[in-house]
Write a protein that holds these residues in place. Structure first.
Motif, PDB file in Angstrom:
ATOM      1  N   HIS A  15      -1.408  -5.097  13.396  1.00 39.46           N
ATOM      2  CA  HIS A  15      -1.890  -6.482  13.461  1.00 39.46           C
ATOM      3  C   HIS A  15      -1.964  -6.963  14.908  1.00 39.46           C
ATOM      4  O   HIS A  15      -2.909  -7.660  15.296  1.00 39.46           O
ATOM      5  N   SER A  16      -0.953  -6.569  15.681  1.00 38.32           N
ATOM      6  CA  SER A  16      -0.932  -7.030  17.082  1.00 38.32           C
ATOM      7  C   SER A  16      -2.103  -6.448  17.878  1.00 38.32           C
ATOM      8  O   SER A  16      -2.472  -6.980  18.913  1.00 38.32           O
ATOM      9  N   GLN A  17      -2.656  -5.344  17.386  1.00 42.28           N
ATOM     10  CA  GLN A  17      -3.796  -4.718  18.063  1.00 42.28           C
ATOM     11  C   GLN A  17      -5.130  -5.152  17.451  1.00 42.28           C
ATOM     12  O   GLN A  17      -6.181  -4.572  17.747  1.00 42.28           O
ATOM     13  N   GLY A  18      -5.062  -6.117  16.547  1.00 42.12           N
ATOM     14  CA  GLY A  18      -6.291  -6.619  15.925  1.00 42.12           C
ATOM     15  C   GLY A  18      -6.810  -5.720  14.820  1.00 42.12           C
ATOM     16  O   GLY A  18      -7.979  -5.806  14.422  1.00 42.12           O
ATOM     17  N   ARG A  19      -5.955  -4.853  14.306  1.00 43.08           N
ATOM     18  CA  ARG A  19      -6.362  -3.967  13.215  1.00 43.08           C
ATOM     19  C   ARG A  19      -5.747  -4.478  11.910  1.00 43.08           C
ATOM     20  O   ARG A  19      -4.892  -5.357  11.921  1.00 43.08           O
ATOM     21  N   ILE A  20      -6.193  -3.875  10.822  1.00 41.90           N
ATOM     22  CA  ILE A  20      -5.602  -4.228   9.527  1.00 41.90           C
ATOM     23  C   ILE A  20      -5.000  -2.972   8.909  1.00 41.90           C
ATOM     24  O   ILE A  20      -5.264  -1.851   9.358  1.00 41.90           O
ATOM     25  N   ALA A  21      -4.192  -3.176   7.880  1.00 34.40           N
ATOM     26  CA  ALA A  21      -3.500  -2.047   7.234  1.00 34.40           C
ATOM     27  C   ALA A  21      -3.634  -2.152   5.717  1.00 34.40           C
ATOM     28  O   ALA A  21      -3.399  -3.218   5.144  1.00 34.40           O
ATOM     29  N   TRP A  22      -4.065  -1.058   5.132  1.00 39.31           N
ATOM     30  CA  TRP A  22      -4.115  -0.954   3.670  1.00 39.31           C
ATOM     31  C   TRP A  22      -3.184   0.163   3.247  1.00 39.31           C
ATOM     32  O   TRP A  22      -2.854   1.040   4.047  1.00 39.31           O
ATOM     33  N   THR A  23      -2.809   0.178   1.983  1.00 38.17           N
ATOM     34  CA  THR A  23      -2.048   1.312   1.478  1.00 38.17           C
ATOM     35  C   THR A  23      -2.660   1.812   0.182  1.00 38.17           C
ATOM     36  O   THR A  23      -3.348   1.071  -0.503  1.00 38.17           O
ATOM     37  N   TRP A  24      -2.422   3.083  -0.114  1.00 35.76           N
ATOM     38  CA  TRP A  24      -3.024   3.741  -1.289  1.00 35.76           C
ATOM     39  C   TRP A  24      -2.051   4.698  -1.911  1.00 35.76           C
ATOM     40  O   TRP A  24      -1.136   5.123  -1.233  1.00 35.76           O
ATOM     41  N   THR A  25      -2.244   5.069  -3.104  1.00 32.51           N
ATOM     42  CA  THR A  25      -2.938   4.453  -4.232  1.00 32.51           C
ATOM     43  C   THR A  25      -1.835   3.990  -5.156  1.00 32.51           C
ATOM     44  O   THR A  25      -1.137   4.807  -5.744  1.00 32.51           O
ATOM     45  N   LEU A  26      -1.660   2.714  -5.250  1.00 33.12           N
ATOM     46  CA  LEU A  26      -0.487   2.090  -5.842  1.00 33.12           C
ATOM     47  C   LEU A  26      -0.841   1.579  -7.243  1.00 33.12           C
ATOM     48  O   LEU A  26      -1.689   0.707  -7.395  1.00 33.12           O
ATOM     49  N   ASP A  27      -0.156   2.146  -8.271  1.00 35.80           N
ATOM     50  CA  ASP A  27      -0.519   1.806  -9.649  1.00 35.80           C
ATOM     51  C   ASP A  27       0.626   1.234 -10.484  1.00 35.80           C
ATOM     52  O   ASP A  27       0.384   0.699 -11.552  1.00 35.80           O
ATOM     53  N   ASP A  28       1.848   1.385  -9.999  1.00 30.98           N
ATOM     54  CA  ASP A  28       2.987   0.964 -10.802  1.00 30.98           C
ATOM     55  C   ASP A  28       3.248  -0.534 -10.616  1.00 30.98           C
ATOM     56  O   ASP A  28       3.273  -1.042  -9.485  1.00 30.98           O
ATOM     57  N   VAL A  29       3.458  -1.227 -11.720  1.00 28.38           N
ATOM     58  CA  VAL A  29       3.629  -2.687 -11.673  1.00 28.38           C
ATOM     59  C   VAL A  29       4.751  -3.092 -10.723  1.00 28.38           C
ATOM     60  O   VAL A  29       4.582  -3.967  -9.865  1.00 28.38           O
ATOM     61  N   ASP A  30       5.917  -2.432 -10.877  1.00 26.79           N
ATOM     62  CA  ASP A  30       7.068  -2.833 -10.067  1.00 26.79           C
ATOM     63  C   ASP A  30       6.829  -2.603  -8.581  1.00 26.79           C
ATOM     64  O   ASP A  30       7.187  -3.425  -7.746  1.00 26.79           O
ATOM     65  N   TRP A  31       6.211  -1.453  -8.268  1.00 27.88           N
ATOM     66  CA  TRP A  31       5.937  -1.180  -6.859  1.00 27.88           C
ATOM     67  C   TRP A  31       4.894  -2.136  -6.289  1.00 27.88           C
ATOM     68  O   TRP A  31       4.992  -2.577  -5.155  1.00 27.88           O
ATOM     69  N   ILE A  32       3.891  -2.441  -7.100  1.00 26.03           N
ATOM     70  CA  ILE A  32       2.861  -3.380  -6.632  1.00 26.03           C
ATOM     71  C   ILE A  32       3.512  -4.732  -6.314  1.00 26.03           C
ATOM     72  O   ILE A  32       3.273  -5.334  -5.266  1.00 26.03           O
ATOM     73  N   GLN A  33       4.372  -5.171  -7.246  1.00 26.48           N
ATOM     74  CA  GLN A  33       5.058  -6.449  -7.044  1.00 26.48           C
ATOM     75  C   GLN A  33       5.878  -6.415  -5.753  1.00 26.48           C
ATOM     76  O   GLN A  33       5.838  -7.351  -4.948  1.00 26.48           O
ATOM     77  N   GLN A  34       6.595  -5.307  -5.556  1.00 25.51           N
ATOM     78  CA  GLN A  34       7.445  -5.202  -4.365  1.00 25.51           C
ATOM     79  C   GLN A  34       6.601  -5.153  -3.089  1.00 25.51           C
ATOM     80  O   GLN A  34       6.931  -5.809  -2.090  1.00 25.51           O
ATOM     81  N   TYR A  35       5.512  -4.402  -3.103  1.00 29.86           N
ATOM     82  CA  TYR A  35       4.689  -4.282  -1.891  1.00 29.86           C
ATOM     83  C   TYR A  35       4.016  -5.593  -1.542  1.00 29.86           C
ATOM     84  O   TYR A  35       3.796  -5.899  -0.372  1.00 29.86           O
ATOM     85  N   ILE A  36       3.692  -6.369  -2.578  1.00 30.90           N
ATOM     86  CA  ILE A  36       3.047  -7.654  -2.287  1.00 30.90           C
ATOM     87  C   ILE A  36       4.076  -8.675  -1.816  1.00 30.90           C
ATOM     88  O   ILE A  36       3.811  -9.476  -0.916  1.00 30.90           O
ATOM     89  N   SER A  37       5.288  -8.632  -2.396  1.00 32.35           N
ATOM     90  CA  SER A  37       6.280  -9.633  -1.984  1.00 32.35           C
ATOM     91  C   SER A  37       6.952  -9.265  -0.665  1.00 32.35           C
ATOM     92  O   SER A  37       7.240 -10.132   0.150  1.00 32.35           O
ATOM     93  N   ASP A  38       7.198  -7.963  -0.442  1.00 30.90           N
ATOM     94  CA  ASP A  38       7.960  -7.561   0.746  1.00 30.90           C
ATOM     95  C   ASP A  38       7.082  -6.998   1.862  1.00 30.90           C
ATOM     96  O   ASP A  38       7.505  -6.961   3.010  1.00 30.90           O
ATOM     97  N   GLY A  39       5.923  -6.486   1.522  1.00 30.70           N
ATOM     98  CA  GLY A  39       5.082  -5.836   2.519  1.00 30.70           C
ATOM     99  C   GLY A  39       4.111  -6.799   3.168  1.00 30.70           C
ATOM    100  O   GLY A  39       3.922  -7.934   2.706  1.00 30.70           O
ATOM    101  N   HIS A  40       3.499  -6.326   4.253  1.00 31.83           N
ATOM    102  CA  HIS A  40       2.530  -7.152   4.971  1.00 31.83           C
ATOM    103  C   HIS A  40       1.162  -6.503   5.024  1.00 31.83           C
ATOM    104  O   HIS A  40       0.381  -6.762   5.935  1.00 31.83           O
ATOM    105  N   PHE A  41       0.898  -5.621   4.076  1.00 32.83           N
ATOM    106  CA  PHE A  41      -0.413  -4.959   4.065  1.00 32.83           C
ATOM    107  C   PHE A  41      -1.526  -5.973   3.808  1.00 32.83           C
ATOM    108  O   PHE A  41      -1.318  -6.990   3.142  1.00 32.83           O
TER     109      PHE A  41
END
Lengths: 417, 203
Positions: free
Chosen positions: A371-397
């Protein structure tokens, strides 16, 4: 006797296990749908229905809250547990009629849905696009086991989706343009039909798999060979790179009957006929492909700009070989790309997107660096409900690639900021 | 229907195999009656009619050529028991499709297969054998008519064969007979059968 029974059981399992696929019929309320008698809703009317709803009836199956979000053609209701609705709507005499189906993503459970918003329960406000969403109540019924049914359903409008969330560019990227063939969707993965379908699942972007034919045409296809998992059985089988595009055009059909699209056709459709904002080209070939793909990417980005469309098309760099091939192209640092390797590689090729595998964790420090370099970050391939919830609440992707866009959508749109 | 046939055949093979070693050595089999033989090995060659059960989604079965000549080669180790073990290969054309696609294009597509099976065979009664065989297969597809001629190949990893054989000893070393064979190739979901005349020699 036990030996015979055991042998018979083993053989039955063996034979049953060889079934290549199972059809899941999309439930329908039938040809005499009342939707045929209705008038379409305007965009402002549709947008009024977007929001977070309380589930008053049907919460055993669909949870306590749902997110409703309109896309280009359909209304998607996203649940917390992997269930979702895809509905069409129309209005008749200030009553909003909704019809479609619900589906559970982890198995084949599905059923038809018929609902309405009464005139006094928000219907008139929606039709007049008054802007007053508070008070909308959706009533209706849903079926179980694929049938039209009378299980009661009721959603009550709770709050709008947070403007902070709506204004943030967060990409909900659909794997293989919408979902895998094994997810038993009604259209084939990596097809034009799937690109047309995917927004109804809540996607805002797509990942598509690119390979070259023997005559150098980039086409969309995931596996290395033509096989009965992804294509209808025909006279061609073997590695896709062995065949020319004309041979594939005439002799191959995807599992639901679509032709194998070229990359150009797929991007043309994406630019001209959808509102998708991100395309991730997953380069499957080990042989150099960049010189065939980059001109198409450039042409389509220009076409999108000419149309005033917000669209990003990134060339995926999944391996050191792909990076080498990419760096052999003139002006590669200015070509929009997505690097799946390290952040050092991202900086070397000046990729706009860093896309690590989800199993590497949220990596918030590295995401912050990007982000500091003006880029963005995605992650793949996330299908599990619990992990999705955690990545959205705790992650900054800035985006998540998934086979289940409606789950990512639910947890994303439920956020307060 | 195909799966029922395969299941029935495999059930028969397996149930017989499960009881195969209940009895002790049984003399008198033409293939295991070694007499003055130096080894327990047999080489067999077969050739005959093969038929493909056409199941294409894209080409109607009536437009698929399904009947060809196929060959098989089998090398067997035959200890003095009912059961014997061996390797089998061969060459079969699975199908040929000739189509006129448009005024501009006509197309010929052929698929051949070279299987390699691990054969488990059992003598049921004198001269009559049943066998089952899992194995690998190399499949060749050849396309002409649309663009350049293209030959493509792939490996099929999950394949099965069931065979019923009859051998009649025509001398101390040589046997002649016939085989009915059912083959399934998992990669392409292709099923075919063949009826071969077989000539075997004891090594």
């Amino acid at each position: 006797m036990k030996k015979y029974l055991f042998a018979l059981l083993c053989l039955a399992l063996l034979m049953a296990g060889c079934n290549k696929s199972k059809e899941v019929t999309v439930p329908s309320v039938g040809p005499n749908s009342i939707l045929n008698e209705t008038y379409p809703l305007s965009n402002p009317s549709r947008m009024m229905m977007d929001g977070i709803y309380t589930v008053n009836s049907g919460n055993d199956l669909f949870g306590d809250q749902v997110v409703i979000k309109w896309s280009r053609l359909k209304m998607t209701i996203m649940c917390s547990n992997g269930r979702y609705f895809v509905l069409e709507a129309g209005q008749l005499d200030s009553v909003v009629i909704l019809q479609g189906y619900w589906r559970y993503c982890y198995n084949d459970n599905t059923g038809a849905v018929a609902a309405y918003i009464g005139r006094e329960e928000g219907g008139a406000d929606i039709v007049n696009a008054s802007g007053r969403s508070q008070g909308i109540i959706i009533r209706g019924g849903y079926g179980l086991s694929g049938n039209v049914g009378n299980e009661p359903l009721q959603f009550t409008y709770l709050r709008p989706i947070s403007p902070a969330v709506l204004n943030k560019h967060f990409s909900i990227l659909a794997h293989r343009s919408g979902g895998r063939t094994s997810d038993h969707l009604p259209v084939s993965e990596n097809s034009i039909a799937m690109i047309n379908f995917t927004e109804g699942l809540g996607s805002t972007g797509i990942e598509i798999d690119v390979q070259l034919t023997a005559d150098g045409i980039p086409v969309l296809y995931h596996d290395a060979d033509l096989n009965i998992r992804l294509t209808q059985k025909g006279p061609l089988s073997g590695p896709i790179k062995d065949f020319t595009y004309a041979q594939l055009f005439y002799l191959v059909r995807l599992i639901h009957g679509e032709r194998l699209p070229t990359l150009r056709e797929a991007l043309l459709f994406t630019v001209d006929s959808t509102l998708l904002t991100d395309v991730y080209l997953d380069m499957k070939e080990k042989v150099p492909t960049m010189s065939a793909v980059i001109p198409i990417q450039k042409e389509m980005l220009q076409r999108a700009r000419d149309k005033g469309r917000e669209l990003n098309i990134y060339i995926g760099l999944p391996s050191a070989d792909a990076i080498t091939d990419f760096m052999n192209q003139p002006g590669y640092k200015d070509i929009p790309s997505l690097c799946e390797l390290t952040t050092d590689d991202v900086q070397t090729v000046n990729s706009h997107v860093w896309a690590p595998r989800w199993t590497e964790g949220t990596q918030n420090d590295l995401v912050a660096l990007m982000h500091s370099q003006g880029r963005i970050a995605w992650t793949w391939t996330l299908d599990d409900v619990d992990w999705i919830q955690q990545y959205i609440s705790d992650g900054h992707f800035d985006g998540i690639l998934t086979n289940y866009p409606f789950i990512v959508g639910y947890y994303h749109y439920m956020r307060e900021n | 229907m195909r799966k029922i046939v395969i299941t029935a055949l495999l059930c028969l093979m397996t149930s017989v195999t499960l009881l195969s070693q209940v009895k002790d050595t049984i003399p008198g089999s033409p293939l295991t009656d070694h007499g003055s033989r130096l080894s327990h090995f047999t080489l067999a060659f077969g050739a005959g009619w093969s038929h493909y059960f056409a199941n294409m989604d894209l080409v109607p079965a009536r437009n698929v050529q399904k009947d060809f000549i196929g060959t098989s080669f089998r090398f067997m180790w035959e200890p003095e028991y009912r059961l014997s073990l061996g390797l089998e290969t061969g060459f079969y054309r699975i199908f040929r499709v000739d189509s006129t696609l448009t005024a501009e294009y006509s197309m010929k597509s052929r698929m051949n297969v070279v299987p390699l099976f691990l054969v488990i065979r059992m003598r049921i009664v004198d001269n009559f054998y049943l066998s089952i065989a899992p194995g690998l297969a190399l499949q060749y597809t050849k396309i002409t008519g649309i663009g350049p001629e293209i030959t493509s190949h792939q490996f099929s990893m999950a394949n099965f064969e069931a065979t019923a054989s009859y051998f009649y000893p025509i001398s101390k070393l040589f046997l002649a007979g016939g085989e009915a064979r059912l083959m399934y190739f998992g990669k392409t979901d292709d099923l075919m059968m063949s009826f071969n005349a077989v000539f075997a020699v004891k090594l």
